[in-house]
Write a protein that holds these residues in place. Structure first.
Motif, PDB file in Angstrom:
ATOM      1  N   UNK A  67      30.087 -50.536  74.804  1.00 30.48           N
ATOM      2  CA  UNK A  67      30.175 -51.235  73.514  1.00 30.48           C
ATOM      3  C   UNK A  67      30.317 -50.243  72.371  1.00 30.48           C
ATOM      4  N   UNK A  68      29.612 -49.129  72.455  1.00 29.51           N
ATOM      5  CA  UNK A  68      29.747 -48.099  71.420  1.00 29.51           C
ATOM      6  C   UNK A  68      31.167 -47.532  71.406  1.00 29.51           C
ATOM      7  N   UNK A  69      31.727 -47.327  72.572  1.00 26.79           N
ATOM      8  CA  UNK A  69      33.091 -46.810  72.661  1.00 26.79           C
ATOM      9  C   UNK A  69      34.100 -47.834  72.148  1.00 26.79           C
ATOM     10  N   UNK A  70      33.802 -49.124  72.328  1.00 22.50           N
ATOM     11  CA  UNK A  70      34.719 -50.165  71.877  1.00 22.50           C
ATOM     12  C   UNK A  70      34.853 -50.171  70.356  1.00 22.50           C
ATOM     13  N   UNK A  71      33.826 -49.785  69.634  1.00 23.28           N
ATOM     14  CA  UNK A  71      33.860 -49.771  68.169  1.00 23.28           C
ATOM     15  C   UNK A  71      34.374 -48.450  67.614  1.00 23.28           C
ATOM     16  N   UNK A 115      41.981 -46.345  81.379  1.00 20.50           N
ATOM     17  CA  UNK A 115      41.541 -44.984  81.687  1.00 20.50           C
ATOM     18  C   UNK A 115      40.358 -44.583  80.815  1.00 20.50           C
ATOM     19  N   UNK A 116      40.277 -45.116  79.595  1.00 22.29           N
ATOM     20  CA  UNK A 116      39.146 -44.806  78.715  1.00 22.29           C
ATOM     21  C   UNK A 116      37.864 -45.428  79.251  1.00 22.29           C
ATOM     22  N   UNK A 117      37.945 -46.646  79.766  1.00 20.78           N
ATOM     23  CA  UNK A 117      36.764 -47.354  80.244  1.00 20.78           C
ATOM     24  C   UNK A 117      36.536 -47.194  81.749  1.00 20.78           C
ATOM     25  N   UNK A 128      28.547 -61.020  85.252  1.00 18.56           N
ATOM     26  CA  UNK A 128      28.218 -60.966  83.820  1.00 18.56           C
ATOM     27  C   UNK A 128      28.491 -59.570  83.267  1.00 18.56           C
ATOM     28  N   UNK A 129      28.140 -58.544  84.032  1.00 20.86           N
ATOM     29  CA  UNK A 129      28.395 -57.174  83.597  1.00 20.86           C
ATOM     30  C   UNK A 129      29.891 -56.892  83.497  1.00 20.86           C
ATOM     31  N   UNK A 135      34.877 -57.628  77.691  1.00 23.49           N
ATOM     32  CA  UNK A 135      34.750 -57.911  76.261  1.00 23.49           C
ATOM     33  C   UNK A 135      34.830 -56.618  75.452  1.00 23.49           C
ATOM     34  N   UNK A 136      34.220 -55.560  75.952  1.00 17.63           N
ATOM     35  CA  UNK A 136      34.295 -54.266  75.268  1.00 17.63           C
ATOM     36  C   UNK A 136      35.731 -53.750  75.239  1.00 17.63           C
ATOM     37  N   UNK A 137      36.453 -53.924  76.345  1.00 21.47           N
ATOM     38  CA  UNK A 137      37.851 -53.504  76.392  1.00 21.47           C
ATOM     39  C   UNK A 137      38.692 -54.297  75.392  1.00 21.47           C
ATOM     40  N   UNK A 138      38.452 -55.616  75.328  1.00 20.71           N
ATOM     41  CA  UNK A 138      39.209 -56.459  74.397  1.00 20.71           C
ATOM     42  C   UNK A 138      38.905 -56.072  72.949  1.00 20.71           C
ATOM     43  N   UNK A 139      37.653 -55.746  72.659  1.00 20.20           N
ATOM     44  CA  UNK A 139      37.287 -55.301  71.312  1.00 20.20           C
ATOM     45  C   UNK A 139      37.994 -54.004  70.970  1.00 20.20           C
ATOM     46  N   UNK A 140      38.058 -53.097  71.920  1.00 21.12           N
ATOM     47  CA  UNK A 140      38.729 -51.809  71.725  1.00 21.12           C
ATOM     48  C   UNK A 140      40.204 -52.012  71.392  1.00 21.12           C
ATOM     49  N   UNK A 141      40.877 -52.864  72.146  1.00 17.63           N
ATOM     50  CA  UNK A 141      42.305 -53.125  71.917  1.00 17.63           C
ATOM     51  C   UNK A 141      42.501 -53.825  70.577  1.00 17.63           C
TER      52      UNK A 141
END
Length: 192
Positions: A67-71, A115-117, A128-129, A135-141
């Motif tokens: 999540x931190x990486x996504x932001x 590759x980032x995630x 769930x995980x 969700x983190x990947x979608x936020x990143x994009x």
């Protein structure tokens, strides 16, 4: 000599060696030993639960880092936005280079999202995980797309994007003339 050493070693059993393989002939020698003092099955179960909790905690830590990486694109766009603002709206090499940088990097980052995630993916993840990681990947994009849109807005302010009707005039068809006006000039002759 080498062969004879091997044979000798196999035929001479060591006096301190213990054979731990089960054998029906040894079954009369087996004695069920009681648990040593201080041993409890409850403590062994607690250790198993601690190991399971540690795995869950590690998974939660991985998801938190994801999540931190996504932001991260939002954080980097603040500096890129400052650079875009400082370069001005004039069309010169410095502002064009910064604008190209601001468009190219989000596209490159969004294309390499897997590759980032990849370091956060784990085959032992629950559904769930996996959903949280997606969700983190979608936020990143999405944040990379927002950063790219900011750079495209800067390009429109510089006049490099065709956003006004005047930019499309060359594609308009020339309408046929409704009227024709002709005129003539009567030049008086010098004799009259």
């Amino acid at each position: 000599t080498q062969m004879s050493r091997i044979v000798i070693r196999r035929t001479m059993p060591r006096t301190w060696a213990v054979d731990m393989t089960p054998d029906a002939a040894d079954s009369y020698r087996r004695v069920e030993l009681s648990n040593p003092p201080g041993f409890s099955d409850q403590h062994a179960n607690e250790q198993d639960s601690r190991v399971a909790n540690k795995r869950v905690d590690q998974m939660q830590l991985k998801l938190k880092k994801a999540k931190e990486l996504a932001w991260q694109p939002a954080k980097s766009f603040l500096m890129t936005g400052f650079m875009l603002w400082m370069s001005g709206n004039g069309v010169h090499i410095f502002s064009i280079m910064i604008t190209f940088y601001a468009i190219y990097n989000p596209i490159k980052s969004a294309a390499g999202v897997n590759s980032v995630f990849a370091r956060f993916a784990d085959p032992k993840m629950s559904t769930i995980d996996k959903t949280n990681l997606l969700t983190s990947k979608a936020t990143y994009v999405l944040l990379n797309i927002v950063a790219m849109l900011g750079a495209l807005y800067k390009m429109s302010l510089m006049g490099l994007l065709p956003t006004t009707p005047a930019d499309w005039v060359s594609f308009l068809a020339v309408s046929p003339a409704v009227q024709f006006a002709t005129g003539s000039v009567v030049v008086p002759s010098p004799t009259s």
